[in-house]
Design an enzyme around this catalytic site. Structure first.
Site, PDB file in Angstrom:
ATOM      1  N   HIS A   1    -116.462 137.887 -12.032  1.00 54.94           N
ATOM      2  CA  HIS A   1    -115.129 137.764 -12.392  1.00 54.94           C
ATOM      3  C   HIS A   1    -114.611 136.155 -12.626  1.00 54.94           C
ATOM      4  O   HIS A   1    -113.674 135.945 -12.877  1.00 54.94           O
ATOM      5  CB  HIS A   1    -113.721 138.360 -11.379  1.00 54.94           C
ATOM      6  CG  HIS A   1    -114.302 139.911 -11.283  1.00 54.94           C
ATOM      7  ND1 HIS A   1    -113.427 140.599 -12.277  1.00 54.94           N
ATOM      8  CD2 HIS A   1    -114.780 140.799 -10.813  1.00 54.94           C
ATOM      9  CE1 HIS A   1    -113.479 141.925 -11.815  1.00 54.94           C
ATOM     10  NE2 HIS A   1    -114.502 141.816 -10.953  1.00 54.94           N
TER      11      HIS A   1
ATOM     12  N   LYS B   1     -98.126 135.139 -12.318  1.00 53.01           N
ATOM     13  CA  LYS B   1     -99.362 135.208 -11.879  1.00 53.01           C
ATOM     14  C   LYS B   1     -99.776 134.465 -10.827  1.00 53.01           C
ATOM     15  O   LYS B   1     -98.943 133.886 -10.485  1.00 53.01           O
ATOM     16  CB  LYS B   1    -100.607 134.700 -13.082  1.00 53.01           C
ATOM     17  CG  LYS B   1    -100.137 133.602 -13.930  1.00 53.01           C
ATOM     18  CD  LYS B   1    -101.075 133.312 -15.134  1.00 53.01           C
ATOM     19  CE  LYS B   1    -100.647 134.105 -15.992  1.00 53.01           C
ATOM     20  NZ  LYS B   1    -101.374 135.228 -16.651  1.00 53.01           N
TER      21      LYS B   1
ATOM     22  N   LYS C   1    -104.496 127.977 -14.455  1.00 52.65           N
ATOM     23  CA  LYS C   1    -103.687 128.958 -15.193  1.00 52.65           C
ATOM     24  C   LYS C   1    -102.297 127.824 -15.909  1.00 52.65           C
ATOM     25  O   LYS C   1    -101.723 128.419 -16.687  1.00 52.65           O
ATOM     26  CB  LYS C   1    -102.889 129.926 -14.428  1.00 52.65           C
ATOM     27  CG  LYS C   1    -104.202 130.954 -13.849  1.00 52.65           C
ATOM     28  CD  LYS C   1    -103.403 131.674 -12.994  1.00 52.65           C
ATOM     29  CE  LYS C   1    -104.606 132.692 -12.207  1.00 52.65           C
ATOM     30  NZ  LYS C   1    -105.143 133.833 -13.068  1.00 52.65           N
TER      31      LYS C   1
ATOM     32  N   THR D   1    -105.423 140.313 -16.889  1.00 55.91           N
ATOM     33  CA  THR D   1    -104.862 141.617 -17.481  1.00 55.91           C
ATOM     34  C   THR D   1    -103.479 141.743 -17.528  1.00 55.91           C
ATOM     35  O   THR D   1    -102.978 142.998 -18.265  1.00 55.91           O
ATOM     36  CB  THR D   1    -105.353 142.516 -16.269  1.00 55.91           C
ATOM     37  OG1 THR D   1    -105.092 141.989 -14.924  1.00 55.91           O
ATOM     38  CG2 THR D   1    -106.943 142.937 -16.211  1.00 55.91           C
TER      39      THR D   1
ATOM     40  N   LYS E   1    -100.745 144.236 -20.310  1.00 56.21           N
ATOM     41  CA  LYS E   1     -99.586 144.896 -19.812  1.00 56.21           C
ATOM     42  C   LYS E   1     -98.370 144.296 -20.453  1.00 56.21           C
ATOM     43  O   LYS E   1     -97.468 145.079 -21.044  1.00 56.21           O
ATOM     44  CB  LYS E   1     -99.346 144.746 -18.342  1.00 56.21           C
ATOM     45  CG  LYS E   1    -100.453 145.099 -17.495  1.00 56.21           C
ATOM     46  CD  LYS E   1    -100.621 144.580 -16.071  1.00 56.21           C
ATOM     47  CE  LYS E   1    -101.918 144.961 -15.314  1.00 56.21           C
ATOM     48  NZ  LYS E   1    -101.828 144.301 -14.095  1.00 56.21           N
TER      49      LYS E   1
HETATM   50  C1  26Q Z   1    -113.569 134.815  -1.936  1.00 59.74           C
HETATM   51  C2  26Q Z   1    -114.332 134.325  -0.645  1.00 59.74           C
HETATM   52  C3  26Q Z   1    -113.250 134.189   0.218  1.00 59.74           C
HETATM   53  C4  26Q Z   1    -111.942 134.358   0.363  1.00 59.74           C
HETATM   54  C5  26Q Z   1    -111.424 134.858  -0.816  1.00 59.74           C
HETATM   55  C6  26Q Z   1    -112.325 135.075  -2.130  1.00 59.74           C
HETATM   56  C7  26Q Z   1    -111.643 135.705  -3.299  1.00 59.74           C
HETATM   57  C8  26Q Z   1    -110.640 136.604  -3.226  1.00 59.74           C
HETATM   58  C9  26Q Z   1    -110.367 137.094  -4.550  1.00 59.74           C
HETATM   59  C10 26Q Z   1    -112.231 135.225  -4.523  1.00 59.74           C
HETATM   60  C11 26Q Z   1    -111.715 135.539  -5.881  1.00 59.74           C
HETATM   61  C12 26Q Z   1    -110.724 136.833  -5.798  1.00 59.74           C
HETATM   62  C13 26Q Z   1    -109.744 137.061  -6.991  1.00 59.74           C
HETATM   63  C14 26Q Z   1    -110.568 136.745  -8.193  1.00 59.74           C
HETATM   64  C15 26Q Z   1    -109.810 137.238  -9.337  1.00 59.74           C
HETATM   65  O1  26Q Z   1    -108.775 137.935  -9.180  1.00 59.74           O
HETATM   66  N1  26Q Z   1    -110.387 137.021 -10.394  1.00 59.74           N
HETATM   67  C16 26Q Z   1    -109.798 137.575 -11.835  1.00 59.74           C
HETATM   68  O2  26Q Z   1    -110.087 138.968 -11.986  1.00 59.74           O
HETATM   69  C17 26Q Z   1    -109.490 139.480 -13.137  1.00 59.74           C
HETATM   70  C18 26Q Z   1    -110.187 140.921 -13.324  1.00 59.74           C
HETATM   71  O3  26Q Z   1    -111.229 140.756 -13.805  1.00 59.74           O
HETATM   72  C19 26Q Z   1    -109.652 138.684 -14.446  1.00 59.74           C
HETATM   73  O4  26Q Z   1    -108.844 139.437 -15.263  1.00 59.74           O
HETATM   74  C20 26Q Z   1    -109.228 137.275 -13.970  1.00 59.74           C
HETATM   75  O5  26Q Z   1    -109.284 136.490 -15.255  1.00 59.74           O
HETATM   76  C21 26Q Z   1    -109.778 136.635 -12.883  1.00 59.74           C
HETATM   77  O6  26Q Z   1    -109.254 135.351 -12.605  1.00 59.74           O
END
Ligand code: 26Q
Length: 856
Positions: free
Chosen positions: A394, A586, A592, A694, A698
């Site tokens: 992602h 967002k 962003k 995403t 929507k």
């Molecule tokens: C990792 C390690 C430690 C703490 C937190 C994390 C962590 C948590 C959440 C790393 C990343 C996330 C979330 C990432 C995310 O939401 N990415 C998004 O994913 C969407 C679905 O595919 C995409 O549409 C977005 O572009 C993308 O930014």
């Protein structure tokens, strides 16, 4: 409440058959089918059930019941319908021994479930009537439900949309995650600044979830590995863990549209094991025992509020391991019920999807279970593992790719580290050596272990090596994953990398959140559009028809009026539904570029001040965003938005032509109110940084026009809806790369554009923060001295020009209505059903399994 249900073909009509379908409103459909399926009670039956539960499950009466009690009674009544389908679903899967997908995700952003479940059962109108008869307003009681905010943003919400689709499409599936006691923090705004408050979403219990003590798991952790030498040089590894943690499963049933299947979301809660406590307790260590208990329970206490990596946090790695270990044991237990430890069929029956690298530890854990505990050979186990796992990436941001310090592994998961070394050894000396003989640089680059002062485990490399497929989440993103992030892996395994463009569920994001537009689609596209979003293309021929334009824009207008009331309630700001509602909601992130939006607002304000006779189209800029608590600049941007909003909203010189609102505590339930009311959807990330997005989908489905860059899924959205019906601006991915290569200097833009210079210099004044000179200057500093890593200044001019086009088009009401309708009607591709079909056909090799009604 058991009665008969209609035939499957009546529940799911193919798009072709739809033309002949009698066009009815949803309410009419509900009325006609009310007396058929077991999940379609009549108004009287549902009333009886709600009152029964109010008295017998909740222990109150119609006279005394609070809103919360009414809500709980409704949930209990709905659960009765869902559980019957759940039993039938699980019975059918067990009987047929179906192949299943296990979706592992550290986050599931489910939001509220009541309205969604009523809509999926097609009994919303029935419930509304039943409650009205009982003297209760359905909106009021549904507003009692706390959001299940067990996720940060896009990735977590995607997982939630995907289980809705897996259930709807009858795919045997389980979602596995973590039962966080506290979800994403609740955001309060005090003095313009974000303050984080705990989110205790189940303080008074969550009536949707069921505890399953019979499926508790015990998870070893810490300790050391003993090597035992057997006869004929054989060795055996025995892990002596320091602790055993108990994993308690909580199940949340997810009902598909028209009650097709009921899929389970199983979330693991950590507890201390009694046995361990007992030993310590007996040894006289009462306090130690309590500490041990706290440590064990800490594992599932809180969701990490970062949506990029938080490196080196022991607890985070423990969370990841804990839920993966519980889930794999659960999967093995179910498999062995039918297969009695014969693993030859395992990869035929089990598919596992890794939602980013967060569950990557499941790879060595499955190896460990198969080799150490089940006695398989390494080769057999590795064959199974590589046939079972697939990985979704992602993000491209190199700093956001998870890497764990080796010493954490040594301490927490010593046996897993050994297994990772072995996987790495075989990879580097097998395929890498074969492709690049003797090339040590290549080996260093591709190794799972990163060398350096602090050695680290590269989780993404582990995922790529062990997975049969690796997918990105939009065309451009997948291309970059393959060509920029993992080119060597692609050279080794040319068929491993693929794309699955993200999708969103049309049930929540149109049917449930925009009932009036849904009704219009029932009429023009037939009632099966929630199962075939591409059927909404039936609206396209009407996009130039004034009658339909008027109807479409009246719906938008009423949604805007409702949001205006909500804004008044939440922000005490009066906004006019005549204005353009321009929305950016967002997570707050530099990439962003909420600050690009802010620069434009300040620029527009300045124009209004310098020319008091200037008449613009009135505009309301609406923001919603949470910042990671430690991300200082992101929090400064929130403060700046609020400071600018305060000044602008109270400046009578501009005659209400411009308003700015920051709606606190953005979350799924707010999104459901904001998105249907948007005219303009801001999707303005630096090209190449937003994997997909995403919310862009929507917004378009609900008839907003995208003001965005050629990034992520925006590219595919405008390809479907017409670039002329949206507002594209800014540098492309290639241009961004090129500019960075040539050397980007933000000062050039600052010096060349007096408007831009004036706006940036404004940050150094106290114009927006009276008495506090330079309270906003960190933003200017990041954009100039900080080198403007996300090219905000480079895109400013083009962004202003795009805004001009927005105003121009909005003045032409018919042109705007046409564009809005064409957007909404062209989003078929972005249904999560299409995405799940892609996964099922191209990655999971999964067949669906129809569930018959037990009553038939
Ligand atoms: C990792 C390690 C430690 C703490 C937190 C994390 C962590 C948590 C959440 C790393 C990343 C996330 C979330 C990432 C995310 O939401 N990415 C998004 O994913 C969407 C679905 O595919 C995409 O549409 C977005 O572009 C993308 O930014």
């Amino acid at each position: 409440m058991a009665v008969k249900h209609p035939s499957k073909s009546a529940r799911k009509t193919a798009p072709a058959a739809k033309e002949n379908a009698v066009k009815k409103t949803a309410a009419a459909v509900e009325a006609t089918v009310n007396h058929h399926p077991s999940w379609h009670p009549s108004v009287e039956e549902l009333k009886k059930s709600i009152v029964h539960h109010l008295r017998c499950s909740i222990g109150t009466s119609e006279q005394k019941a609070s809103r919360l009690a009414w809500w709980q009674a409704v949930v209990a009544a709905v659960n009765e319908l869902i559980f019957e389908r759940l039993t039938q679903t699980q019975f059918t899967h067990a009987q047929k021994d179906t192949r299943a997908i296990n979706y592992l995700s550290a986050e599931f952003l489910m939001g509220r479930l009541t309205v969604n479940n009523l809509c999926n059962l097609e009994i919303y109108q029935t419930a509304k009537q039943a409650l009205t008869d009982l003297g209760v307003d359905i909106n009021e009681i549904c507003d009692e439900e706390p959001d299940m905010a067990l996720g940060n943003g896009g990735l977590g919400r995607l997982a939630a949309c995907y289980i809705d689709s897996m259930a709807t499409l009858d795919y045997p599936s389980v979602g596995y995650g973590i039962h966080y006691e506290n979800g994403l923090f609740r955001q309060e705004i005090r003095g313009g600044r974000q303050v984080e408050r705990p989110d205790s979403w189940r303080e008074y219990g969550c009536p949707w979830e069921v505890c399953r003590p019979e499926s508790v798991q015990n998870i070893p952790i810490g300790g050391y590995v003993e090597t035992q030498h057997g006869p004929d040089d054989s060795i055996r590894k025995v892990w002596h863990p320091a602790h055993i943690i108990k994993g308690v499963p909580w199940d949340i049933p997810v009902v598909g549209f028209r009650a097709s299947s009921v899929t389970i979301l199983r979330l693991w809660e950590s507890r201390a094991t009694e046995s361990f406590n007992w030993d310590v307790f007996n040894a006289g260590g009462y306090v130690d025992a309590q500490e041990e208990k706290s440590a064990a329970e800490a594992i599932s206490k809180v969701l990490y509020p970062n949506d990029s990596t938080e490196a080196g946090k022991m607890l985070r790695l423990t969370q990841q391991y804990f839920f993966c270990a519980c889930s794999l044991r659960d999967i093995l237990r179910r498999y062995n019920r039918a297969h009695h430890h014969d693993y030859s069929d395992f990869a035929n029956k089990i598919a596992i999807q890794l939602n980013d690298t967060h569950p990557a530890i499941a790879i060595p854990e499955l190896m460990r279970l198969l080799v150490d505990e089940e006695g398989l050979s390494w080769d057999n186990a590795w064959k199974i593992v590589t046939e079972v796992f697939a990985y979704t990436n992602h993000t491209l941001l190199p700093e956001a790719l998870e890497k764990w310090p080796l010493y954490l592994f040594e301490k927490l998961l010593p046996r897993h580290l050994e297994i990772i070394y072995e996987i790495n050894y075989r990879f580097l000396n097998g395929p890498v050596e074969a492709m690049w003989p003797g090339d040590n640089d290549k080996k260093a680059k591709l190794s799972i272990i990163e060398e350096g002062m602090v050695k680290k485990v590269r989780m993404a490399n582990l995922c790529v090596i062990a997975s049969h497929h690796v997918n990105g989440v939009a065309e451009i993103h997948s291309k970059l994953v393959k060509e920029a992030l993992f080119p060597e892996f692609d050279a080794i395994w040319p068929n491993k990398f693929c794309n699955v463009t993200n999708g969103v569920t049309p049930r929540r994001w149109l049917l449930a959140c925009n009932p009036e537009l849904a009704k219009l689609y029932d009429e023009v596209a037939g009632i099966d559009w929630p199962l075939h979003l591409e059927a909404c293309a039936a609206l396209r021929p009407y996009a130039s028809d004034p009658t339909y334009q008027q109807r479409f824009m009246e719906i938008k207008r009423r949604n805007k009026e409702a949001l205006a009331r909500e804004i008044k309630r939440l922000c005490q700001v009066e906004v006019s539904p005549d204005a353009i509602f321009d929305v950016q909601v967002k997570r707050l992130h530099e990439y962003k570029r909420q600050h690009l939006n802010l620069l434009y607002i300040m620029h527009l304000y300045r124009k209004l001040l310098s020319d008091p006779s200037l008449k613009i189209v009135p505009q309301v800029f609406i923001f919603g965003a949470k910042a990671a608590p430690a991300y200082t600049l992101a929090k400064d941007i929130i403060y700046a938005i609020n400071a600018v909003a305060e000044r602008i909203n109270n400046d009578h010189r501009i005659h209400n032509q411009l308003k700015v609102v920051f709606i606190p505590n953005y979350r799924v339930s707010l999104a459901e109110k904001i998105i249907p009311a948007a005219d303009v959807s801001e999707q303005i990330s630096t090209a190449g940084y937003e994997a997909s997005g995403t919310s862009n989908m929507k917004f378009s489905i609900n008839g907003a026009l995208t003001l965005g860059t050629m990034d992520g899924a925006n590219i595919e959205i405008v390809a479907e809806a017409g670039i002329e019906n949206n507002f594209i601006f800014g540098l492309s991915v290639a241009e961004v790369q090129d500019l960075k290569r040539r050397g980007y200097n933000p000062w050039n833009y600052y010096n060349a554009n007096p408007d831009l210079k004036a706006v940036l210099d404004w940050f150094d004044s106290d114009y927006f923060t009276p008495g506090e000179m330079g309270a906003l200057s960190s933003i200017k500093r990041s954009l100039l001295d900080g080198g403007d890593p996300f090219l905000v200044l480079a895109d400013f001019e083009s962004y202003c020009a795009a805004h001009k086009r927005v105003e121009e088009m909005y003045r032409d009401k018919a042109r705007w209505a046409r564009a809005a309708m064409l957007n909404s009607a062209s989003m078929g591709k972005f249904s999560s059903d299409r995405a799940i079909e892609d996964y099922a056909h191209h990655i999971w090799n999964l067949k669906n399994c129809e569930i018959k009604d037990s009553a038939s």
